[in-house]
Design a protein around this motif. Structure first.
Motif, PDB file in Angstrom:
ATOM      1  N   THR A 156       0.847  -1.188   0.000  1.00  0.00           N
ATOM      2  CA  THR A 156       0.000   0.000   0.000  1.00  0.00           C
ATOM      3  C   THR A 156       0.887   1.245   0.000  1.00  0.00           C
ATOM      4  OG1 THR A 156      -0.130   0.209   2.407  1.00  0.00           O
ATOM      5  CG2 THR A 156      -1.803  -1.167   1.348  1.00  0.00           C
ATOM      6  N   CYS A 157       0.359   2.330  -0.506  1.00  0.00           N
ATOM      7  CA  CYS A 157       1.100   3.597  -0.482  1.00  0.00           C
ATOM      8  C   CYS A 157       1.360   4.037   0.955  1.00  0.00           C
ATOM      9  CB  CYS A 157       0.327   4.673  -1.228  1.00  0.00           C
ATOM     10  SG  CYS A 157       0.122   4.319  -2.975  1.00  0.00           S
ATOM     11  N   ASP A 158       0.379   3.810   1.829  1.00  0.00           N
ATOM     12  CA  ASP A 158       0.561   4.172   3.235  1.00  0.00           C
ATOM     13  C   ASP A 158       1.746   3.421   3.838  1.00  0.00           C
ATOM     14  OD1 ASP A 158      -1.614   5.806   3.006  1.00  0.00           O
ATOM     15  OD2 ASP A 158      -2.964   4.582   4.228  1.00  0.00           O
ATOM     16  N   PHE A 159       1.854   2.141   3.526  1.00  0.00           N
ATOM     17  CA  PHE A 159       2.959   1.348   4.069  1.00  0.00           C
ATOM     18  C   PHE A 159       4.298   1.912   3.618  1.00  0.00           C
ATOM     19  CE2 PHE A 159       6.078  -2.070   3.860  1.00  0.00           C
ATOM     20  CZ  PHE A 159       5.989  -2.597   5.139  1.00  0.00           C
ATOM     21  N   GLU A 160       4.409   2.270   2.347  1.00  0.00           N
ATOM     22  CA  GLU A 160       5.677   2.796   1.845  1.00  0.00           C
ATOM     23  C   GLU A 160       5.968   4.191   2.395  1.00  0.00           C
ATOM     24  OE1 GLU A 160       6.111   2.380  -2.369  1.00  0.00           O
ATOM     25  OE2 GLU A 160       5.933   0.191  -2.293  1.00  0.00           O
ATOM     26  N   ARG A 161       4.925   4.994   2.568  1.00  0.00           N
ATOM     27  CA  ARG A 161       5.136   6.334   3.117  1.00  0.00           C
ATOM     28  C   ARG A 161       5.707   6.265   4.533  1.00  0.00           C
ATOM     29  NH1 ARG A 161      -0.152   7.527   0.838  1.00  0.00           N
ATOM     30  NH2 ARG A 161       0.109   8.741  -1.074  1.00  0.00           N
ATOM     31  N   ILE A 162       5.092   5.444   5.368  1.00  0.00           N
ATOM     32  CA  ILE A 162       5.548   5.417   6.761  1.00  0.00           C
ATOM     33  C   ILE A 162       6.868   4.667   6.887  1.00  0.00           C
ATOM     34  CG2 ILE A 162       4.393   3.319   7.624  1.00  0.00           C
ATOM     35  CD1 ILE A 162       3.468   5.298  10.006  1.00  0.00           C
ATOM     36  N   ARG A 163       7.109   3.741   5.986  1.00  0.00           N
ATOM     37  CA  ARG A 163       8.404   3.046   5.967  1.00  0.00           C
ATOM     38  C   ARG A 163       9.538   4.003   5.630  1.00  0.00           C
ATOM     39  NH1 ARG A 163       9.054  -0.630   0.878  1.00  0.00           N
ATOM     40  NH2 ARG A 163       9.452   1.455   0.022  1.00  0.00           N
ATOM     41  N   ASP A 164       9.276   4.927   4.711  1.00  0.00           N
ATOM     42  CA  ASP A 164      10.347   5.756   4.162  1.00  0.00           C
ATOM     43  C   ASP A 164      10.496   7.115   4.830  1.00  0.00           C
ATOM     44  OD1 ASP A 164      10.724   3.662   2.404  1.00  0.00           O
ATOM     45  OD2 ASP A 164       9.576   4.586   0.778  1.00  0.00           O
ATOM     46  N   THR A 165       9.452   7.592   5.537  1.00  0.00           N
ATOM     47  CA  THR A 165       9.534   8.947   6.074  1.00  0.00           C
ATOM     48  C   THR A 165      10.535   9.058   7.216  1.00  0.00           C
ATOM     49  OG1 THR A 165       8.285  10.837   6.917  1.00  0.00           O
ATOM     50  CG2 THR A 165       7.645   8.673   7.747  1.00  0.00           C
ATOM     51  N   LYS A 166      11.238  10.181   7.230  1.00  0.00           N
ATOM     52  CA  LYS A 166      12.207  10.470   8.303  1.00  0.00           C
ATOM     53  C   LYS A 166      11.813  11.738   9.068  1.00  0.00           C
ATOM     54  CE  LYS A 166      15.157   7.159   7.115  1.00  0.00           C
ATOM     55  NZ  LYS A 166      14.364   6.518   6.051  1.00  0.00           N
ATOM     56  N   GLU A 167      10.754  12.402   8.601  1.00  0.00           N
ATOM     57  CA  GLU A 167      10.358  13.684   9.184  1.00  0.00           C
ATOM     58  C   GLU A 167       9.762  13.516  10.584  1.00  0.00           C
ATOM     59  OE1 GLU A 167       7.210  17.335   8.321  1.00  0.00           O
ATOM     60  OE2 GLU A 167       7.786  16.006   6.675  1.00  0.00           O
ATOM     61  N   GLU A 175       7.667 -10.562   0.335  1.00  0.00           N
ATOM     62  CA  GLU A 175       8.573 -10.464  -0.816  1.00  0.00           C
ATOM     63  C   GLU A 175       8.745  -9.027  -1.308  1.00  0.00           C
ATOM     64  OE1 GLU A 175       6.652 -14.266  -0.299  1.00  0.00           O
ATOM     65  OE2 GLU A 175       5.765 -12.312  -0.789  1.00  0.00           O
ATOM     66  N   THR A 176       7.810  -8.139  -0.961  1.00  0.00           N
ATOM     67  CA  THR A 176       7.843  -6.782  -1.523  1.00  0.00           C
ATOM     68  C   THR A 176       8.012  -5.681  -0.485  1.00  0.00           C
ATOM     69  OG1 THR A 176       5.429  -6.452  -1.395  1.00  0.00           O
ATOM     70  CG2 THR A 176       6.303  -7.524  -3.391  1.00  0.00           C
ATOM     71  N   GLU A 177       8.023  -6.001   0.809  1.00  0.00           N
ATOM     72  CA  GLU A 177       7.940  -4.938   1.819  1.00  0.00           C
ATOM     73  C   GLU A 177       9.116  -3.971   1.791  1.00  0.00           C
ATOM     74  OE1 GLU A 177       8.066  -6.318   5.952  1.00  0.00           O
ATOM     75  OE2 GLU A 177       8.686  -8.273   5.214  1.00  0.00           O
ATOM     76  N   GLU A 178      10.234  -4.354   1.186  1.00  0.00           N
ATOM     77  CA  GLU A 178      11.371  -3.428   1.065  1.00  0.00           C
ATOM     78  C   GLU A 178      11.474  -2.824  -0.335  1.00  0.00           C
ATOM     79  OE1 GLU A 178      13.082  -2.510   3.633  1.00  0.00           O
ATOM     80  OE2 GLU A 178      12.095  -3.939   4.974  1.00  0.00           O
ATOM     81  N   LEU A 179      10.531  -3.167  -1.226  1.00  0.00           N
ATOM     82  CA  LEU A 179      10.602  -2.741  -2.620  1.00  0.00           C
ATOM     83  C   LEU A 179       9.694  -1.538  -2.877  1.00  0.00           C
ATOM     84  CD1 LEU A 179      10.565  -6.260  -4.358  1.00  0.00           C
ATOM     85  CD2 LEU A 179      12.552  -4.908  -3.624  1.00  0.00           C
ATOM     86  N   ASN A 180       9.802  -0.997  -4.104  1.00  0.00           N
ATOM     87  CA  ASN A 180       9.005   0.149  -4.532  1.00  0.00           C
ATOM     88  C   ASN A 180       7.875  -0.338  -5.432  1.00  0.00           C
ATOM     89  OD1 ASN A 180       8.332   2.331  -6.646  1.00  0.00           O
ATOM     90  ND2 ASN A 180       9.371   3.504  -5.055  1.00  0.00           N
ATOM     91  N   SER A 181       6.639  -0.120  -5.004  1.00  0.00           N
ATOM     92  CA  SER A 181       5.485  -0.642  -5.748  1.00  0.00           C
ATOM     93  C   SER A 181       5.319   0.010  -7.111  1.00  0.00           C
ATOM     94  CB  SER A 181       4.206  -0.468  -4.924  1.00  0.00           C
ATOM     95  OG  SER A 181       4.275  -1.213  -3.747  1.00  0.00           O
ATOM     96  N   GLY A 182       5.640   1.302  -7.208  1.00  0.00           N
ATOM     97  CA  GLY A 182       5.541   1.974  -8.502  1.00  0.00           C
ATOM     98  C   GLY A 182       6.422   1.314  -9.546  1.00  0.00           C
ATOM     99  N   GLU A 183       7.621   0.939  -9.151  1.00  0.00           N
ATOM    100  CA  GLU A 183       8.539   0.279 -10.083  1.00  0.00           C
ATOM    101  C   GLU A 183       8.012  -1.095 -10.483  1.00  0.00           C
ATOM    102  OE1 GLU A 183      12.319   0.236  -8.135  1.00  0.00           O
ATOM    103  OE2 GLU A 183      12.578   2.424  -8.254  1.00  0.00           O
TER     104      GLU A 183
END
Length: 384
Positions: A183-194, A364-372
């Motif tokens: 999900t986009c939410d999962f990737e956002r919170i995984r990647d945010t540093k703010e 299998e995908t939790e560290e990957l980029n879904s858009g790619e």
């Protein structure tokens, strides 16, 4: 070489959030021709809004005759990406897709655990006016089963649960290629540093409950703004006094009225910062928003806010909030009960992990980029 054509379709206008979360810009950058079938006039004419996005041709469809002419004009290798959940109201649309053998793609977003079927039936029995609606849904499933409507060829899915495809999803996945994404939410919170605030706080995931346009669009009941905000603010005040922590508000993206008026008695209200707010919070308060995925991905204590007025006026929501609390083994609090006792619960990590891998991501995908992943699969269509 002819550009690959990708056509998105929805009965709501194209928005910036959809543009970003469904990778339209990435497809354009990859050399695809991207178009959008705006079916709002066809299904919800009072919600029409003309918008423009660079590089995207938008078809504003006003009749099924016009829709058929547009669909018939696309080449046979066009991919149609759904922004809809298949239900009885879109049977005629999916029948047209069947007639022209359109290649359909489901990119699932916002899945939730489903209540047991027995609970759903009991809820329908409480509302005799819903009998006919229930029968129409059963009919849509049968039409999917016998092949009267088109099924999906590709399903991009977040987790193991596939029900968000819509009614009769079992018949789609029996033949579709299933591709794991996040999900986009999962990737956002995984990647945010703010870090939004230097102090500790509790965050409320606002749902714009009294004003949310979807309630009006689908003819659903809600509750009055005066009662809703008065009772929520009273609860927040009690929590703040008990824990000496402020409650801050993660505003719903459609909460336009918040930009000119603070309904939360002067509390901090932030737009577009839900991931950051949750990731750095002490505890999360919510009704039943899919943004609870932020709390689950980061193992934050989660308290669901239900209400007696929901039980009286919108029983299905009352029932579903209780179900979510039970599913995650966490606290459900009646925010309109002055005697309700708030406490920060202990996270059930086992239940959180089950939810995470059912509805948010795949191992299998939790560290990957879904858009790619999505763009690569779209570009490879027909070359397998």
């Amino acid at each position: 070489m002819t550009k690959r054509t990708i056509v998105y379709f929805d009965y709501q206008p194209l928005s910036q959030q959809v543009y970003d979360d469904y990778y339209l810009g990435q497809l354009i950058a990859a050399g695809c021709k991207v178009e959008y079938l705006d079916l709002t006039r066809l299904y919800f004419p009072s919600f029409c809004k003309e918008v423009s996005f660079e590089g995207i041709k938008i078809h504003y469809i006003g009749s099924f005759g016009e829709l058929e002419r547009v669909i018939a004009g696309f080449s046979e290798d066009t991919l149609f990406v759904s922004r809809l959940t298949f239900t009885d109201i879109v049977v005629r649309l999916f029948r047209l897709f069947k007639k022209y053998n359109c290649q359909l793609v489901a990119l699932t977003r916002g899945a939730f655990p489903a209540m047991p079927v027995t609970d759903k039936i009991i809820d329908k029995l409480r509302q005799p006016s819903q009998y006919f609606s229930y029968l129409k849904k059963v009919g849509a499933i049968l039409l999917k089963k016998i092949g009267y409507v088109q099924k999906y060829k590709y399903v991009f899915n977040c987790g193991t649960s596939l029900g968000n495809i819509g009614l009769g999803w079992q018949y789609d996945v029996a033949q579709a290629k299933i591709i794991g994404v996040n999900t986009c939410d999962f990737e956002r919170i995984r990647d945010t540093k703010e870090v939004p605030f230097a102090y500790k706080y509790i965050v409320f995931l606002d749902e714009y409950f009294p004003f949310h346009p979807d309630f009006k669009m689908f003819g659903q009941a809600t509750i009055g703004e005066d009662i809703y905000y008065k009772q929520l603010n009273a609860l927040f005040k009690k929590i703040e006094a008990a824990y000496q922590l402020p409650v801050v508000i993660a505003a719903h993206p459609k909460a336009e009225l918040y930009k000119t008026h603070n309904y939360y008695e002067g509390r901090e209200v932030l737009f577009g910062k839900t991931a950051e707010l949750v990731k750095n919070s002490v505890c999360v308060l919510a009704h039943y928003s899919t943004s609870i995925g932020y709390a689950i991905a980061t193992e934050k204590p989660l308290v669901f806010l239900n209400a007696l007025v929901y039980k009286q006026n919108i029983h299905r929501i009352y029932q579903f909030i209780n179900f979510l609390g039970e599913y995650l083994n966490t606290k459900v609090l009646l925010f309109d009960d002055a005697e309700a006792d708030f406490s920060i619960p202990v996270v059930d990590k086992g239940r959180y992990e089950e939810y995470k891998y059912s509805f948010l991501t795949n191992k299998e995908t939790e560290e990957l980029n879904s858009g790619e992943i999505f763009v690569k699969e779209i570009l490879n269509y027909g070359r397998e």
